[in-house]
Structures are given as structure tokens and as C-alpha cells.
Write a protein that holds these residues in place. Structure first.
Motif, mmCIF file in Angstrom:
data_model
loop_
_atom_site.group_PDB
_atom_site.id
_atom_site.type_symbol
_atom_site.label_atom_id
_atom_site.label_comp_id
_atom_site.label_asym_id
_atom_site.label_seq_id
_atom_site.Cartn_x
_atom_site.Cartn_y
_atom_site.Cartn_z
ATOM 1 N N GLN A 98 43.520 44.301 22.245
ATOM 2 C CA GLN A 98 44.730 45.055 22.364
ATOM 3 C C GLN A 98 44.949 46.071 23.022
ATOM 4 O OE1 GLN A 98 46.079 45.520 18.247
ATOM 5 N NE2 GLN A 98 46.909 43.381 18.050
ATOM 6 N N VAL A 99 45.966 46.391 23.994
ATOM 7 C CA VAL A 99 45.975 47.487 24.910
ATOM 8 C C VAL A 99 47.070 48.420 23.824
ATOM 9 C CG1 VAL A 99 46.369 48.938 26.858
ATOM 10 C CG2 VAL A 99 44.991 46.341 26.663
ATOM 11 N N LEU A 100 46.794 49.493 23.657
ATOM 12 C CA LEU A 100 47.590 50.296 22.677
ATOM 13 C C LEU A 100 47.858 51.775 23.220
ATOM 14 C CD1 LEU A 100 46.149 49.749 19.106
ATOM 15 C CD2 LEU A 100 48.110 48.674 20.196
ATOM 16 N N LEU A 158 48.933 58.705 29.521
ATOM 17 C CA LEU A 158 49.182 58.526 28.248
ATOM 18 C C LEU A 158 47.839 58.183 27.376
ATOM 19 C CD1 LEU A 158 52.406 56.295 28.741
ATOM 20 C CD2 LEU A 158 52.327 58.497 27.880
ATOM 21 N N PRO A 159 47.672 58.571 26.328
ATOM 22 C CA PRO A 159 46.688 58.160 25.468
ATOM 23 C C PRO A 159 46.588 56.634 25.081
ATOM 24 C CG PRO A 159 48.297 59.142 23.811
ATOM 25 C CD PRO A 159 48.856 59.031 25.306
ATOM 26 N N LEU A 160 45.555 55.842 25.932
ATOM 27 C CA LEU A 160 45.426 54.420 25.970
ATOM 28 C C LEU A 160 44.283 53.916 25.059
ATOM 29 C CD1 LEU A 160 46.935 53.595 29.407
ATOM 30 C CD2 LEU A 160 48.186 53.626 27.437
ATOM 31 N N ILE A 161 44.340 53.047 24.399
ATOM 32 C CA ILE A 161 43.203 52.565 23.672
ATOM 33 C C ILE A 161 43.194 51.047 23.984
ATOM 34 C CG2 ILE A 161 42.152 52.268 21.317
ATOM 35 C CD1 ILE A 161 43.805 54.660 20.529
ATOM 36 N N VAL A 162 41.906 50.444 23.930
ATOM 37 C CA VAL A 162 41.814 48.973 23.862
ATOM 38 C C VAL A 162 40.905 48.883 22.633
ATOM 39 C CG1 VAL A 162 40.208 47.192 25.053
ATOM 40 C CG2 VAL A 162 41.450 48.974 26.553
ATOM 41 N N LYS A 163 41.481 48.006 21.927
ATOM 42 C CA LYS A 163 40.891 47.835 20.459
ATOM 43 C C LYS A 163 40.817 46.390 20.146
ATOM 44 C CE LYS A 163 42.217 48.862 15.739
ATOM 45 N NZ LYS A 163 43.146 49.248 14.621
ATOM 46 N N LEU A 164 39.684 45.791 19.544
ATOM 47 C CA LEU A 164 39.458 44.539 19.242
ATOM 48 C C LEU A 164 40.065 44.287 18.032
ATOM 49 C CD1 LEU A 164 37.871 41.981 19.519
ATOM 50 C CD2 LEU A 164 36.010 42.886 18.314
#
Length: 210
Positions: A98-100, A158-164
Motif C-alpha cells: 500500500q502507498v499511504l 507529502l509524507p509517503l509510506i510504502v507498507k506491506l
């Protein structure tokens, strides 16, 4: 002298007759088969390959995605005379990257980020982890795809996160036909409508009983 010569001639004639009687004659043919060879059990290599090639296996039918399609498949097997199908079950675990965007401490900052993403052509969905407010930009099967999206939005700051994200989905079902199935019936099974888009027919080795 004449008598001695006659005796020698007679002796030579007798020796010749004795030797020729003991010699094998060509018209008698080959000797008989020797004891110890089981002629009935012997077979040609070509015959053996035909027997081995005729061996057929069992079938695995599935997966069935619901109990309803599983029951439908079992009824088909019963109607075909295969009433002893063995059921196998497996639970699915699906991984997605997921890209958050976030976390955001207020609705205002989250809405501002949403507007910036919309201007960039990215639609979002709302997520929350406790008190942290997040925006979901997309789900991807491969990590490289998710990272590509995140790196392409770096200019938005923007603060972006890639989360499994791992999700456990409902079980899948298979039916094993333990009886040996002929090639003709295999073709019949392959053409059968099982009522489930996921279902296929796969040959498997037959397990020995006992």
C-alpha cells in the motif's frame, strides 16, 4: 602283406563311419530351449513400452472458491460414479503493498493533502490507525510498483509510506478423484462446466492404498 593291407583299409572305413555318426547334422536345426527360461513371461521391449504407456493417473479438480460451487462439483462427481472424492482445503493469504500518505494530525491537513493529490491525478481513500489519519493512494502486488508511485509524487512534499499489508481470505477447496481415470474420461472432465471460474482439472499420481 596283402592280408595286412586289407585289415588297415577295413579299420579306416570303420573309423570314418564311427566319426560321421557322432557329428551333428545341419538338417536337425537349432537345439531345444534349455530348462530355466520362462518363455511365457518374456516380452518384447516394444510390448513393454506399450503396457507402461497405458498407465493412467488420478485427477484433482479445483480450486472451488465457495462451499456452493464445491457442493455442485461433488454432485457432478457422484452422478459420474465417483462417490469417494477426497476434499482438500487451503486458506489464502494475500500480500499487497500500500502507498499511504500521512499520518496527519488533523482533518484539515489531511484534506489539504487530498486536494494536492487530486490535482496530481491521484484518487485517495481515508484510513485511520488509532488517532493517526492516513490517505490510501493505491494497492500493488509488487513492491517496485508501489515505490514507483511514491517516488513520482516526491515533488508534492507529502509524507509517503510504502507498507506491506497481509490479508487472510477465505479458504479454497479441491476435490481429488482417487479412482484411476481413463484418457476418455479425463477429456470429459476437462470439458465439464464446474460452475466456478477458478476450477481446473489437473492430473495427479494415484496414491497406493494401504
Amino acid at each position: 602283406m596283402r592280408g595286412l593291407l586289407a585289415l588297415l583299409v577295413l579299420a579306416n572305413i570303420g573309423l570314418y563311419l564311427w566319426a560321421t555318426q557322432l557329428s551333428p547334422k545341419a538338417e536337425l536345426g537349432l537345439p531345444e530351449a534349455q530348462a530355466g527360461h520362462n518363455l511365457e513371461a518374456m516380452e518384447l521391449t516394444s510390448e513393454q513400452s506399450i503396457v507402461m504407456g497405458a498407465t493412467v493417473g488420478c485427477l484433482r479438480i479445483g480450486p472451488f472458491s465457495t462451499q456452493q460451487t464445491l457442493s455442485h462439483g461433488r454432485r457432478i462427481l457422484v452422478n459420474k460414479g465417483y462417490g469417494l472424492a477426497q476434499q482438500r482445503t487451503a486458506v489464502r493469504e494475500v500480500h499487497a503493498y500500500q502507498v499511504l500518505a500521512g499520518p496527519f494530525l488533523s482533518d484539515i491537513t489531511r484534506d489539504n493533502a487530498r486536494m494536492s493529490l487530486q490535482d496530481a491525478g491521484i484518487s485517495t481513500g481515508d484510513l485511520a490507525f488509532g488517532d493517526e489519519k492516513m490517505l490510501l493512494l493505491g494497492d500493488y502486488a509488487r513492491k517496485a510498483q508501489a515505490e514507483k508511485l511514491a517516488s513520482g509524487l516526491a515533488s508534492l512534499e507529502l509524507p509517503l509510506i510504502v507498507k506491506l499489508q497481509a490479508r487472510t481470505l477465505g479458504p479454497l477447496y479441491w476435490l481429488d478423484v482417487p479412482d484411476v481415470v481413463t484418457p476418455e474420461r479425463k477429456q470429459e472432465f476437462a470439458e465439464q462446466k464446474w460452475g466456478d471460474a477458478m476450477t481446473e482439472v489437473t492430473p495427479i499420481p494415484c496414491l497406493k492404498s494401504g
